[in-house]
Design a protein around this motif. Structure first.
Motif, PDB file in Angstrom:
ATOM      1  N   ARG A   1       0.832  -1.200   0.000  1.00  0.00           N
ATOM      2  CA  ARG A   1       0.000   0.000   0.000  1.00  0.00           C
ATOM      3  C   ARG A   1       0.868   1.252   0.000  1.00  0.00           C
ATOM      4  NH1 ARG A   1      -4.515   1.267   4.660  1.00  0.00           N
ATOM      5  NH2 ARG A   1      -5.844   2.552   3.337  1.00  0.00           N
ATOM      6  N   GLY A   2       0.508   2.200  -0.866  1.00  0.00           N
ATOM      7  CA  GLY A   2       1.272   3.441  -0.893  1.00  0.00           C
ATOM      8  C   GLY A   2       1.089   4.213  -2.171  1.00  0.00           C
ATOM      9  N   PHE A   3       2.160   4.899  -2.566  1.00  0.00           N
ATOM     10  CA  PHE A   3       2.159   5.730  -3.763  1.00  0.00           C
ATOM     11  C   PHE A   3       3.197   5.235  -4.756  1.00  0.00           C
ATOM     12  CE2 PHE A   3       1.088   9.800  -1.137  1.00  0.00           C
ATOM     13  CZ  PHE A   3      -0.267   9.477  -1.138  1.00  0.00           C
ATOM     14  N   LEU A   4       2.764   5.050  -6.004  1.00  0.00           N
ATOM     15  CA  LEU A   4       3.697   4.936  -7.109  1.00  0.00           C
ATOM     16  C   LEU A   4       3.854   6.353  -7.628  1.00  0.00           C
ATOM     17  CD1 LEU A   4       5.373   3.597  -9.348  1.00  0.00           C
ATOM     18  CD2 LEU A   4       3.232   3.288 -10.606  1.00  0.00           C
ATOM     19  N   VAL A   5       5.074   6.857  -7.631  1.00  0.00           N
ATOM     20  CA  VAL A   5       5.336   8.225  -8.083  1.00  0.00           C
ATOM     21  C   VAL A   5       6.253   8.173  -9.296  1.00  0.00           C
ATOM     22  CG1 VAL A   5       6.202  10.509  -7.469  1.00  0.00           C
ATOM     23  CG2 VAL A   5       5.153   9.065  -5.703  1.00  0.00           C
ATOM     24  N   LEU A   6       5.713   8.576 -10.444  1.00  0.00           N
ATOM     25  CA  LEU A   6       6.509   8.745 -11.654  1.00  0.00           C
ATOM     26  C   LEU A   6       6.956  10.198 -11.644  1.00  0.00           C
ATOM     27  CD1 LEU A   6       4.029   6.955 -14.071  1.00  0.00           C
ATOM     28  CD2 LEU A   6       5.992   5.949 -12.885  1.00  0.00           C
ATOM     29  N   VAL A   7       8.251  10.449 -11.726  1.00  0.00           N
ATOM     30  CA  VAL A   7       8.762  11.807 -11.508  1.00  0.00           C
ATOM     31  C   VAL A   7       9.770  12.205 -12.573  1.00  0.00           C
ATOM     32  CG1 VAL A   7      10.543  11.033  -9.877  1.00  0.00           C
ATOM     33  CG2 VAL A   7       9.701  13.381  -9.773  1.00  0.00           C
ATOM     34  N   CYS A   8       9.723  13.503 -12.953  1.00  0.00           N
ATOM     35  CA  CYS A   8      10.617  14.048 -13.977  1.00  0.00           C
ATOM     36  C   CYS A   8      11.124  15.418 -13.545  1.00  0.00           C
ATOM     37  CB  CYS A   8       9.849  14.189 -15.289  1.00  0.00           C
ATOM     38  SG  CYS A   8      10.805  14.947 -16.622  1.00  0.00           S
ATOM     39  N   ALA A   9      12.434  15.587 -13.558  1.00  0.00           N
ATOM     40  CA  ALA A   9      13.022  16.909 -13.335  1.00  0.00           C
ATOM     41  C   ALA A   9      13.027  17.652 -14.665  1.00  0.00           C
ATOM     42  CB  ALA A   9      14.444  16.781 -12.795  1.00  0.00           C
TER      43      ALA A   9
ATOM     44  N   PHE B   1      11.449  10.527 -17.659  1.00  0.00           N
ATOM     45  CA  PHE B   1      11.690  11.759 -18.400  1.00  0.00           C
ATOM     46  C   PHE B   1      10.581  12.059 -19.404  1.00  0.00           C
ATOM     47  CE2 PHE B   1      13.341   8.852 -21.535  1.00  0.00           C
ATOM     48  CZ  PHE B   1      13.143   9.495 -22.749  1.00  0.00           C
ATOM     49  N   THR B   2       9.781  11.066 -19.778  1.00  0.00           N
ATOM     50  CA  THR B   2       8.729  11.306 -20.763  1.00  0.00           C
ATOM     51  C   THR B   2       7.619  12.211 -20.238  1.00  0.00           C
ATOM     52  OG1 THR B   2       7.564   9.261 -20.197  1.00  0.00           O
ATOM     53  CG2 THR B   2       9.186   9.160 -22.004  1.00  0.00           C
ATOM     54  N   LEU B   3       7.609  12.488 -18.943  1.00  0.00           N
ATOM     55  CA  LEU B   3       6.658  13.470 -18.407  1.00  0.00           C
ATOM     56  C   LEU B   3       6.972  14.872 -18.919  1.00  0.00           C
ATOM     57  CD1 LEU B   3       6.223  12.296 -14.702  1.00  0.00           C
ATOM     58  CD2 LEU B   3       4.619  12.016 -16.599  1.00  0.00           C
ATOM     59  N   ALA B   4       8.134  15.051 -19.512  1.00  0.00           N
ATOM     60  CA  ALA B   4       8.524  16.351 -20.076  1.00  0.00           C
ATOM     61  C   ALA B   4       8.080  16.497 -21.525  1.00  0.00           C
ATOM     62  CB  ALA B   4      10.041  16.528 -19.987  1.00  0.00           C
ATOM     63  N   ALA B   5       7.316  15.543 -22.032  1.00  0.00           N
ATOM     64  CA  ALA B   5       6.895  15.568 -23.439  1.00  0.00           C
ATOM     65  C   ALA B   5       6.245  16.891 -23.811  1.00  0.00           C
ATOM     66  CB  ALA B   5       5.930  14.420 -23.723  1.00  0.00           C
ATOM     67  N   GLN B   6       6.612  17.381 -25.000  1.00  0.00           N
ATOM     68  CA  GLN B   6       6.018  18.609 -25.528  1.00  0.00           C
ATOM     69  C   GLN B   6       6.045  18.541 -27.043  1.00  0.00           C
ATOM     70  OE1 GLN B   6       8.440  20.868 -27.040  1.00  0.00           O
ATOM     71  NE2 GLN B   6      10.138  19.601 -26.443  1.00  0.00           N
TER      72      GLN B   6
ATOM     73  N   ALA C   1      13.121  18.395 -20.480  1.00  0.00           N
ATOM     74  CA  ALA C   1      13.585  17.635 -19.321  1.00  0.00           C
ATOM     75  C   ALA C   1      14.965  18.153 -18.913  1.00  0.00           C
ATOM     76  CB  ALA C   1      13.675  16.151 -19.656  1.00  0.00           C
ATOM     77  N   ALA C   2      15.278  18.029 -17.644  1.00  0.00           N
ATOM     78  CA  ALA C   2      16.609  18.401 -17.173  1.00  0.00           C
ATOM     79  C   ALA C   2      17.648  17.473 -17.802  1.00  0.00           C
ATOM     80  CB  ALA C   2      16.668  18.284 -15.648  1.00  0.00           C
ATOM     81  N   PRO C   3      18.877  17.945 -17.981  1.00  0.00           N
ATOM     82  CA  PRO C   3      19.931  17.055 -18.473  1.00  0.00           C
ATOM     83  C   PRO C   3      20.060  15.843 -17.538  1.00  0.00           C
ATOM     84  CG  PRO C   3      20.700  19.328 -18.387  1.00  0.00           C
ATOM     85  CD  PRO C   3      19.368  19.298 -17.708  1.00  0.00           C
ATOM     86  N   PRO C   4      20.483  14.692 -18.064  1.00  0.00           N
ATOM     87  CA  PRO C   4      20.520  13.472 -17.251  1.00  0.00           C
ATOM     88  C   PRO C   4      21.247  13.598 -15.911  1.00  0.00           C
ATOM     89  CG  PRO C   4      20.877  12.932 -19.543  1.00  0.00           C
ATOM     90  CD  PRO C   4      20.872  14.439 -19.450  1.00  0.00           C
ATOM     91  N   ASP C   5      22.388  14.256 -15.871  1.00  0.00           N
ATOM     92  CA  ASP C   5      23.117  14.359 -14.602  1.00  0.00           C
ATOM     93  C   ASP C   5      22.330  15.172 -13.573  1.00  0.00           C
ATOM     94  OD1 ASP C   5      23.641  16.627 -16.268  1.00  0.00           O
ATOM     95  OD2 ASP C   5      25.434  17.117 -15.094  1.00  0.00           O
ATOM     96  N   VAL C   6      21.690  16.234 -14.017  1.00  0.00           N
ATOM     97  CA  VAL C   6      20.860  17.058 -13.121  1.00  0.00           C
ATOM     98  C   VAL C   6      19.606  16.282 -12.729  1.00  0.00           C
ATOM     99  CG1 VAL C   6      19.498  19.191 -12.932  1.00  0.00           C
ATOM    100  CG2 VAL C   6      21.732  19.214 -14.091  1.00  0.00           C
ATOM    101  N   GLY C   7      18.985  15.631 -13.705  1.00  0.00           N
ATOM    102  CA  GLY C   7      17.793  14.846 -13.432  1.00  0.00           C
ATOM    103  C   GLY C   7      18.046  13.773 -12.392  1.00  0.00           C
ATOM    104  N   GLN C   8      19.158  13.073 -12.509  1.00  0.00           N
ATOM    105  CA  GLN C   8      19.475  12.017 -11.538  1.00  0.00           C
ATOM    106  C   GLN C   8      19.706  12.604 -10.150  1.00  0.00           C
ATOM    107  OE1 GLN C   8      22.672   9.350 -12.584  1.00  0.00           O
ATOM    108  NE2 GLN C   8      22.221   8.017 -10.863  1.00  0.00           N
ATOM    109  N   ARG C   9      20.446  13.703 -10.083  1.00  0.00           N
ATOM    110  CA  ARG C   9      20.703  14.338  -8.791  1.00  0.00           C
ATOM    111  C   ARG C   9      19.393  14.760  -8.124  1.00  0.00           C
ATOM    112  NH1 ARG C   9      22.950  19.062 -10.124  1.00  0.00           N
ATOM    113  NH2 ARG C   9      21.274  20.338  -9.305  1.00  0.00           N
ATOM    114  N   LEU C  10      18.483  15.358  -8.893  1.00  0.00           N
ATOM    115  CA  LEU C  10      17.211  15.821  -8.325  1.00  0.00           C
ATOM    116  C   LEU C  10      16.295  14.656  -7.965  1.00  0.00           C
ATOM    117  CD1 LEU C  10      16.552  19.001 -10.471  1.00  0.00           C
ATOM    118  CD2 LEU C  10      17.484  18.834  -8.145  1.00  0.00           C
TER     119      LEU C  10
END
Length: 150
Positions: free
Chosen positions: A25-33, A79-84, A97-106
């Protein structure tokens, strides 16, 4: 940052045939920086989600946060949450989307905030090809965007 939160009775993520994270029980969180995001947005979003009151109380009203039901978080980078660009074509672009290194850090900072709030957190593997299984409870699905004005 953007996130899709799904209230689940169970969820898991698999990479190369191996389960890397699973919750009940909980939250599945799909997240994109997104480009321009910082730790500030990661903290704001994680705190907002951790306080989200979408579990049923004793009278059946969605009124309880994750902590009240001893729920967990399965956080999956997406990262596909950044689709435009879909207004004029059929192939999405992801340059916002944030660059991969920034995205991973965030993403990692985002997960750390949940842990600091005392929540159990499972994860996928950043930038991996993942398979996500879930049982959406309700269904309840909520969209968050730190750049949006409420």
């Amino acid at each position: 940052m953007r996130a899709v939160v799904q209230r689940v009775s169970e969820a898991s993520v698999t990479v190369d045939g191996r389960v890397t994270g699973a919750i009940g029980r909980g939250f599945l969180v799909l997240v994109c920086a997104m480009g321009g995001d910082s730790e500030k947005e990661a903290e704001k979003l994680a705190r907002k989600i951790s306080a989200l009151r979408i579990f049923k109380d004793e009278v059946g009203k969605m009124n309880l946060p994750l902590s009240a039901v001893q729920g967990s978080v399965l956080a999956v980078s997406q990262f596909t949450l950044a689709a435009q660009g879909m207004e004029s074509g059929n192939r999405p672009g992801f340059s916002h989307a944030a660059p991969p290194d920034v995205g991973q850090r965030l993403y990692e900072h985002f997960c750390a905030i949940f842990r600091a709030e005392g929540l159990a957190v499972e994860t996928g593997i950043f930038a991996a090809d993942m398979q996500v299984d879930l049982v959406n409870d309700g269904p309840v699905t909520i969209l968050f965007d730190t750049a949006a004005k409420d």
